[in-house]
Design a protein around this motif. Structure first.
Motif, short mmCIF file in Angstrom:
data_model
loop_
_atom_site.label_atom_id
_atom_site.label_comp_id
_atom_site.label_asym_id
_atom_site.label_seq_id
_atom_site.Cartn_x
_atom_site.Cartn_y
_atom_site.Cartn_z
N ALA A 1 8.72 6.26 4.15
CA ALA A 1 7.59 5.51 4.71
C ALA A 1 7.65 4.05 4.25
O ALA A 1 7.44 3.13 5.06
CB ALA A 1 6.28 6.15 4.30
N TYR A 2 7.95 3.83 2.97
CA TYR A 2 8.04 2.46 2.44
C TYR A 2 9.20 1.70 3.06
O TYR A 2 9.05 0.55 3.48
CB TYR A 2 8.18 2.50 0.92
CG TYR A 2 8.36 1.13 0.31
CD1 TYR A 2 7.32 0.21 0.29
CD2 TYR A 2 9.59 0.75 -0.23
CE1 TYR A 2 7.49 -1.05 -0.25
CE2 TYR A 2 9.76 -0.51 -0.77
CZ TYR A 2 8.71 -1.40 -0.79
OH TYR A 2 8.89 -2.65 -1.31
N GLU A 3 10.36 2.35 3.17
CA GLU A 3 11.53 1.68 3.74
C GLU A 3 11.31 1.37 5.23
O GLU A 3 11.73 0.32 5.71
CB GLU A 3 12.78 2.53 3.55
CG GLU A 3 13.25 2.55 2.11
CD GLU A 3 14.41 3.49 1.87
OE1 GLU A 3 14.74 4.29 2.77
OE2 GLU A 3 14.96 3.44 0.76
N LYS A 4 10.65 2.25 5.97
CA LYS A 4 10.35 1.98 7.37
C LYS A 4 9.40 0.80 7.49
O LYS A 4 9.58 -0.06 8.36
CB LYS A 4 9.75 3.21 8.05
CG LYS A 4 9.33 2.90 9.48
CD LYS A 4 9.36 4.08 10.36
CE LYS A 4 8.96 3.85 11.78
NZ LYS A 4 9.07 2.54 12.34
N CYS A 5 8.42 0.73 6.63
CA CYS A 5 7.49 -0.40 6.64
C CYS A 5 8.25 -1.70 6.36
O CYS A 5 8.02 -2.71 7.04
CB CYS A 5 6.39 -0.18 5.60
SG CYS A 5 5.19 -1.51 5.54
N GLN A 6 9.15 -1.68 5.40
CA GLN A 6 9.94 -2.87 5.08
C GLN A 6 10.80 -3.28 6.28
O GLN A 6 10.90 -4.46 6.61
CB GLN A 6 10.84 -2.60 3.87
CG GLN A 6 10.10 -2.53 2.56
CD GLN A 6 9.65 -3.88 2.10
OE1 GLN A 6 10.42 -4.82 2.04
NE2 GLN A 6 8.37 -3.99 1.78
N TYR A 7 11.40 -2.30 6.95
CA TYR A 7 12.24 -2.58 8.10
C TYR A 7 11.41 -3.16 9.25
O TYR A 7 11.80 -4.15 9.88
CB TYR A 7 12.96 -1.30 8.55
CG TYR A 7 13.80 -1.48 9.79
CD1 TYR A 7 14.97 -2.21 9.75
CD2 TYR A 7 13.41 -0.92 11.00
CE1 TYR A 7 15.75 -2.39 10.89
CE2 TYR A 7 14.17 -1.08 12.14
CZ TYR A 7 15.33 -1.82 12.08
OH TYR A 7 16.09 -2.00 13.21
N SER B 1 0.82 -1.21 0.00
CA SER B 1 0.00 0.00 0.00
C SER B 1 0.86 1.26 0.00
O SER B 1 0.39 2.33 -0.39
CB SER B 1 -0.95 0.01 1.20
OG SER B 1 -0.22 0.05 2.40
N LEU B 2 2.10 1.16 0.43
CA LEU B 2 3.02 2.30 0.41
C LEU B 2 3.86 2.33 -0.86
O LEU B 2 4.34 3.39 -1.26
CB LEU B 2 3.92 2.26 1.64
CG LEU B 2 3.20 2.39 2.98
CD1 LEU B 2 4.15 2.13 4.12
CD2 LEU B 2 2.56 3.75 3.10
#
Length: 82
Positions: free
Chosen positions: A52-58, A27-28
């Protein structure tokens, strides 16, 4: 779309996301890819979406590692009981 919510299959198909990238953070990734396309992949233009996408992945990585540790601990406890 909110962080952590997975996009629906139809949204991912419409965004032409490769199957390998259809995960908890899809979704990001969709708005990030839209931003990248609109700005000709200028790296400084989509920083908020990218972070935001990289934080979600982390965060997803940490969740999976904690789950793995928990599974290994449970397996060790079962092996010790036998």
């Amino acid at each position: 779309m909110a962080q952590g919510n997975t996009a629906s299959e139809s949204e991912m198909a419409a965004a032409r996301l490769p199957i390998a990238w259809r995960d908890q953070c899809s979704s990001l990734l969709i708005p990030l890819n839209i931003c990248r396309h609109q700005t000709n992949y200028l790296t400084w233009k989509c920083e908020d979406e990218r972070h935001a996408y990289e934080k979600c992945q982390y965060d997803d990585y940490l969740r999976r590692m904690k789950q793995l540790v928990r599974q290994k601990k449970e397996a060790a406890e079962l092996a010790a009981d036998e």
